[in-house]
Design a protein around this motif. Structure first.
Motif, PDB file in Angstrom:
ATOM      1  N   THR A  61       0.843  -1.198   0.000  1.00 59.29           N
ATOM      2  CA  THR A  61       0.000   0.000   0.000  1.00 59.29           C
ATOM      3  C   THR A  61       0.878   1.247   0.000  1.00 59.29           C
ATOM      4  O   THR A  61       2.095   1.165   0.195  1.00 59.29           O
ATOM      5  CB  THR A  61      -0.909   0.031   1.244  1.00 59.29           C
ATOM      6  OG1 THR A  61      -0.096   0.169   2.401  1.00 59.29           O
ATOM      7  CG2 THR A  61      -1.753  -1.239   1.339  1.00 59.29           C
ATOM      8  N   SER A  62       0.272   2.369  -0.185  1.00 59.05           N
ATOM      9  CA  SER A  62       1.025   3.628  -0.178  1.00 59.05           C
ATOM     10  C   SER A  62       1.331   4.089   1.244  1.00 59.05           C
ATOM     11  O   SER A  62       2.089   5.029   1.440  1.00 59.05           O
ATOM     12  CB  SER A  62       0.245   4.712  -0.938  1.00 59.05           C
ATOM     13  OG  SER A  62      -1.023   4.878  -0.329  1.00 59.05           O
ATOM     14  N   ASN A  63       0.743   3.437   2.243  1.00 60.77           N
ATOM     15  CA  ASN A  63       1.015   3.799   3.631  1.00 60.77           C
ATOM     16  C   ASN A  63       2.465   3.503   3.981  1.00 60.77           C
ATOM     17  O   ASN A  63       3.009   2.481   3.602  1.00 60.77           O
ATOM     18  CB  ASN A  63       0.109   3.011   4.584  1.00 60.77           C
ATOM     19  CG  ASN A  63      -1.347   3.331   4.373  1.00 60.77           C
ATOM     20  OD1 ASN A  63      -1.677   4.361   3.811  1.00 60.77           O
ATOM     21  ND2 ASN A  63      -2.211   2.430   4.813  1.00 60.77           N
ATOM     22  N   LYS A  64       3.101   4.411   4.708  1.00 58.52           N
ATOM     23  CA  LYS A  64       4.485   4.223   5.137  1.00 58.52           C
ATOM     24  C   LYS A  64       4.487   3.593   6.514  1.00 58.52           C
ATOM     25  O   LYS A  64       3.607   3.824   7.333  1.00 58.52           O
ATOM     26  CB  LYS A  64       5.233   5.565   5.177  1.00 58.52           C
ATOM     27  CG  LYS A  64       5.220   6.322   3.875  1.00 58.52           C
ATOM     28  CD  LYS A  64       6.075   5.647   2.838  1.00 58.52           C
ATOM     29  CE  LYS A  64       6.206   6.511   1.609  1.00 58.52           C
ATOM     30  NZ  LYS A  64       5.685   5.937   0.429  1.00 58.52           N
ATOM     31  N   TRP A  65       5.516   2.799   6.774  1.00 56.31           N
ATOM     32  CA  TRP A  65       5.621   2.131   8.069  1.00 56.31           C
ATOM     33  C   TRP A  65       6.992   2.438   8.647  1.00 56.31           C
ATOM     34  O   TRP A  65       8.029   2.170   8.016  1.00 56.31           O
ATOM     35  CB  TRP A  65       5.432   0.635   7.889  1.00 56.31           C
ATOM     36  CG  TRP A  65       5.491  -0.128   9.170  1.00 56.31           C
ATOM     37  CD1 TRP A  65       4.562  -0.146  10.149  1.00 56.31           C
ATOM     38  CD2 TRP A  65       6.539  -0.977   9.613  1.00 56.31           C
ATOM     39  NE1 TRP A  65       4.954  -0.941  11.178  1.00 56.31           N
ATOM     40  CE2 TRP A  65       6.177  -1.480  10.879  1.00 56.31           C
ATOM     41  CE3 TRP A  65       7.772  -1.357   9.089  1.00 56.31           C
ATOM     42  CZ2 TRP A  65       6.981  -2.334  11.611  1.00 56.31           C
ATOM     43  CZ3 TRP A  65       8.566  -2.213   9.815  1.00 56.31           C
ATOM     44  CH2 TRP A  65       8.167  -2.694  11.065  1.00 56.31           C
ATOM     45  N   GLY A  66       7.004   3.006   9.828  1.00 51.73           N
ATOM     46  CA  GLY A  66       8.278   3.353  10.471  1.00 51.73           C
ATOM     47  C   GLY A  66       9.054   4.351   9.634  1.00 51.73           C
ATOM     48  O   GLY A  66       8.510   5.300   9.108  1.00 51.73           O
ATOM     49  N   LYS A  67      10.369   4.100   9.483  1.00 53.06           N
ATOM     50  CA  LYS A  67      11.240   5.000   8.713  1.00 53.06           C
ATOM     51  C   LYS A  67      11.364   4.557   7.260  1.00 53.06           C
ATOM     52  O   LYS A  67      12.155   5.094   6.514  1.00 53.06           O
ATOM     53  CB  LYS A  67      12.615   5.059   9.362  1.00 53.06           C
ATOM     54  CG  LYS A  67      12.590   5.682  10.748  1.00 53.06           C
ATOM     55  CD  LYS A  67      13.971   5.774  11.316  1.00 53.06           C
ATOM     56  CE  LYS A  67      13.928   6.412  12.706  1.00 53.06           C
ATOM     57  NZ  LYS A  67      15.245   6.593  13.256  1.00 53.06           N
ATOM     58  N   SER A  68      10.580   3.562   6.892  1.00 55.29           N
ATOM     59  CA  SER A  68      10.657   3.026   5.542  1.00 55.29           C
ATOM     60  C   SER A  68      10.168   4.043   4.527  1.00 55.29           C
ATOM     61  O   SER A  68       9.228   4.792   4.769  1.00 55.29           O
ATOM     62  CB  SER A  68       9.807   1.766   5.440  1.00 55.29           C
ATOM     63  OG  SER A  68       9.762   1.325   4.118  1.00 55.29           O
ATOM     64  N   THR A  69      10.826   4.044   3.378  1.00 53.21           N
ATOM     65  CA  THR A  69      10.372   4.912   2.285  1.00 53.21           C
ATOM     66  C   THR A  69       9.436   4.140   1.353  1.00 53.21           C
ATOM     67  O   THR A  69       8.839   4.717   0.463  1.00 53.21           O
ATOM     68  CB  THR A  69      11.577   5.436   1.481  1.00 53.21           C
ATOM     69  OG1 THR A  69      12.325   4.321   1.008  1.00 53.21           O
ATOM     70  CG2 THR A  69      12.447   6.336   2.342  1.00 53.21           C
ATOM     71  N   ASN A  70       9.374   2.843   1.568  1.00 51.50           N
ATOM     72  CA  ASN A  70       8.484   2.014   0.763  1.00 51.50           C
ATOM     73  C   ASN A  70       7.121   1.916   1.438  1.00 51.50           C
ATOM     74  O   ASN A  70       6.978   2.218   2.620  1.00 51.50           O
ATOM     75  CB  ASN A  70       9.061   0.606   0.599  1.00 51.50           C
ATOM     76  CG  ASN A  70      10.397   0.625  -0.118  1.00 51.50           C
ATOM     77  OD1 ASN A  70      10.614   1.489  -0.964  1.00 51.50           O
ATOM     78  ND2 ASN A  70      11.270  -0.292   0.220  1.00 51.50           N
ATOM     79  N   GLY A  71       6.149   1.428   0.697  1.00 52.44           N
ATOM     80  CA  GLY A  71       4.805   1.255   1.255  1.00 52.44           C
ATOM     81  C   GLY A  71       4.732   0.079   2.212  1.00 52.44           C
ATOM     82  O   GLY A  71       5.635  -0.756   2.298  1.00 52.44           O
ATOM     83  N   LEU A  72       3.649   0.014   2.944  1.00 49.49           N
ATOM     84  CA  LEU A  72       3.398  -1.043   3.915  1.00 49.49           C
ATOM     85  C   LEU A  72       2.859  -2.288   3.203  1.00 49.49           C
ATOM     86  O   LEU A  72       1.974  -2.188   2.361  1.00 49.49           O
ATOM     87  CB  LEU A  72       2.375  -0.551   4.943  1.00 49.49           C
ATOM     88  CG  LEU A  72       1.934  -1.517   6.018  1.00 49.49           C
ATOM     89  CD1 LEU A  72       3.102  -1.874   6.940  1.00 49.49           C
ATOM     90  CD2 LEU A  72       0.812  -0.921   6.838  1.00 49.49           C
ATOM     91  N   VAL A  73       3.406  -3.455   3.554  1.00 43.24           N
ATOM     92  CA  VAL A  73       2.922  -4.709   2.984  1.00 43.24           C
ATOM     93  C   VAL A  73       1.706  -5.152   3.790  1.00 43.24           C
ATOM     94  O   VAL A  73       1.764  -5.256   5.015  1.00 43.24           O
ATOM     95  CB  VAL A  73       4.013  -5.798   3.020  1.00 43.24           C
ATOM     96  CG1 VAL A  73       3.456  -7.129   2.540  1.00 43.24           C
ATOM     97  CG2 VAL A  73       5.209  -5.384   2.186  1.00 43.24           C
ATOM     98  N   VAL A  74       0.606  -5.402   3.112  1.00 36.65           N
ATOM     99  CA  VAL A  74      -0.625  -5.839   3.760  1.00 36.65           C
ATOM    100  C   VAL A  74      -0.959  -7.231   3.238  1.00 36.65           C
ATOM    101  O   VAL A  74      -0.946  -7.466   2.026  1.00 36.65           O
ATOM    102  CB  VAL A  74      -1.795  -4.866   3.468  1.00 36.65           C
ATOM    103  CG1 VAL A  74      -3.095  -5.388   4.057  1.00 36.65           C
ATOM    104  CG2 VAL A  74      -1.475  -3.487   3.980  1.00 36.65           C
ATOM    105  N   ARG A  75      -1.252  -8.141   4.153  1.00 33.49           N
ATOM    106  CA  ARG A  75      -1.626  -9.507   3.782  1.00 33.49           C
ATOM    107  C   ARG A  75      -3.106  -9.692   4.093  1.00 33.49           C
ATOM    108  O   ARG A  75      -3.556  -9.402   5.187  1.00 33.49           O
ATOM    109  CB  ARG A  75      -0.811 -10.522   4.551  1.00 33.49           C
ATOM    110  CG  ARG A  75       0.659 -10.444   4.252  1.00 33.49           C
ATOM    111  CD  ARG A  75       1.435 -11.507   5.016  1.00 33.49           C
ATOM    112  NE  ARG A  75       2.858 -11.310   4.916  1.00 33.49           N
ATOM    113  CZ  ARG A  75       3.613 -11.729   3.913  1.00 33.49           C
ATOM    114  NH1 ARG A  75       3.054 -12.362   2.913  1.00 33.49           N
ATOM    115  NH2 ARG A  75       4.899 -11.516   3.896  1.00 33.49           N
ATOM    116  N   THR A  76      -3.829 -10.223   3.124  1.00 34.56           N
ATOM    117  CA  THR A  76      -5.250 -10.486   3.275  1.00 34.56           C
ATOM    118  C   THR A  76      -5.496 -11.940   2.932  1.00 34.56           C
ATOM    119  O   THR A  76      -4.926 -12.455   1.973  1.00 34.56           O
ATOM    120  CB  THR A  76      -6.071  -9.590   2.318  1.00 34.56           C
ATOM    121  OG1 THR A  76      -5.709  -8.227   2.537  1.00 34.56           O
ATOM    122  CG2 THR A  76      -7.558  -9.781   2.532  1.00 34.56           C
TER     123      THR A  76
END
Length: 172
Positions: A61-76
């Motif tokens: 996703t486009s959401n950032k997690w922590g200091k990461s510049t990449n998006g957040l991985v979401v598992r469904t």
């Protein structure tokens, strides 16, 4: 934990609600060319199982997690295909060859016309059917004779594994 209200509700409906025992069941299976009044009386029935695969989908996703510049991985997890297991039947060996003949007919390549439907009923203590399962497209996938011993004091058992296509709970 069980709350007092749930306990009272459960007690007031005991006449309508009975936990069924595992030893009061009847499996009806009609086979071709049977000369026997009953094709099999089974001591055990195991493996009635229906599962649904869980498919895991990963997306970034486009959401950032922590200091990461990449998006957040979401598992469904989403539901996948439904499949049934194999049922194992055990019974005391008799002189009847009906089950063996069914297995042999499938082995000879006639499995498509040998598929059968079966009904499994589970009874309450009064002998009234309270649960019923319908299996369709059933055919024998293995046959086994229990080990023999000159010192044995038990009955001889034969075991048959039955593959089936669908397994549903229906009203008794």
């Amino acid at each position: 934990s069980l709350t007092c209200l749930n306990y009272i509700t459960a007690r007031s409906t005991m006449a309508e609600f009975e936990i069924l025992t595992a030893n009061r069941f009847y499996l009806e299976l009609s086979l071709d060319n049977s000369i026997d009044k009953i094709d099999g009386i089974f001591l055990e029935c195991q493996g009635l199982k229906r599962t649904q695969d869980a498919i895991e989908v990963c997306e970034v996703t486009s959401n950032k997690w922590g200091k990461s510049t990449n998006g957040l991985v979401v598992r469904t997890k989403i539901p996948g295909n439904v499949k049934g297991g194999n049922m194992t039947l055990r019974r005391g060996m008799t002189c009847s060859q009906t089950l063996w003949n069914w297995f042999e007919a499938v082995q000879e390549g006639n499995w498509a016309i040998q598929r059968r439907n079966a009904d499994l009923s589970i009874f309450d203590q009064a002998g009234v059917a309270q649960a019923r399962f319908t299996l369709s497209g059933a055919w024998p996938s293995s046959y086994k004779v229990a080990d023999l011993s000159a010192r044995a004091t038990t009955i001889e058992l034969e075991e048959m594994e039955i593959a089936f296509e669908t397994f549903k709970r229906v009203k008794p």
